[in-house]
Design a protein around this motif. Structure first.
Motif: not given
Length: 114
Positions: A66, A57, A35-38, A68, A40, A42-43
């Motif tokens: 953002t 990445r 899971h990416f957000k902006d 998945t 980065r 995230t999980s």
């Protein structure tokens, strides 16, 4: 008497069919999920190949996405990317993904035949 038995069987059959239609959307085994957000990470969960994770990445960070990314095995390995990612970026992620790493047949030695 037989009419009520047939009615009960018909209702039970209908409930069984409805249950199968709702819950039989069986997905394959999830290999990993990121899971990416902006831009980065995230999980994540599951085993991700290091090279793919680094390159993915870097790509997501450069594009500030953002999204998945999920890989699942349903016969063969399938890579799912969120719908909000453009098609060219989705193709670049697919080109980075090492399908041959995940499609190797692994022998299960946990069961001993004897």
């Amino acid at each position: 008497m037989t009419d009520t038995i047939f009615k009960i069987l018909f209702v039970l059959l209908g409930l069984f069919v409805a249950y199968k239609l709702i819950f039989s959307g069986k997905k394959g085994l999830t290999l990993f999920e990121m899971h990416f957000k902006d831009g980065r990470l995230t999980s994540h969960k599951g085993k991700i190949q290091d090279k793919f994770e680094r390159e993915c990445r870097a790509l997501v960070k450069a594009e500030k996405l953002t999204c998945t990314i999920r890989a699942e095995r349903q016969g063969s390995v399938r890579l799912h990317v969120s719908a909000n990612v453009s098609e060219p970026l989705t193709q670049r992620i697919r080109n980075l993904f090492p399908f041959e790493y995940y499609e190797k047949v692994k022998i299960d030695n946990s069961r001993q035949t004897g």
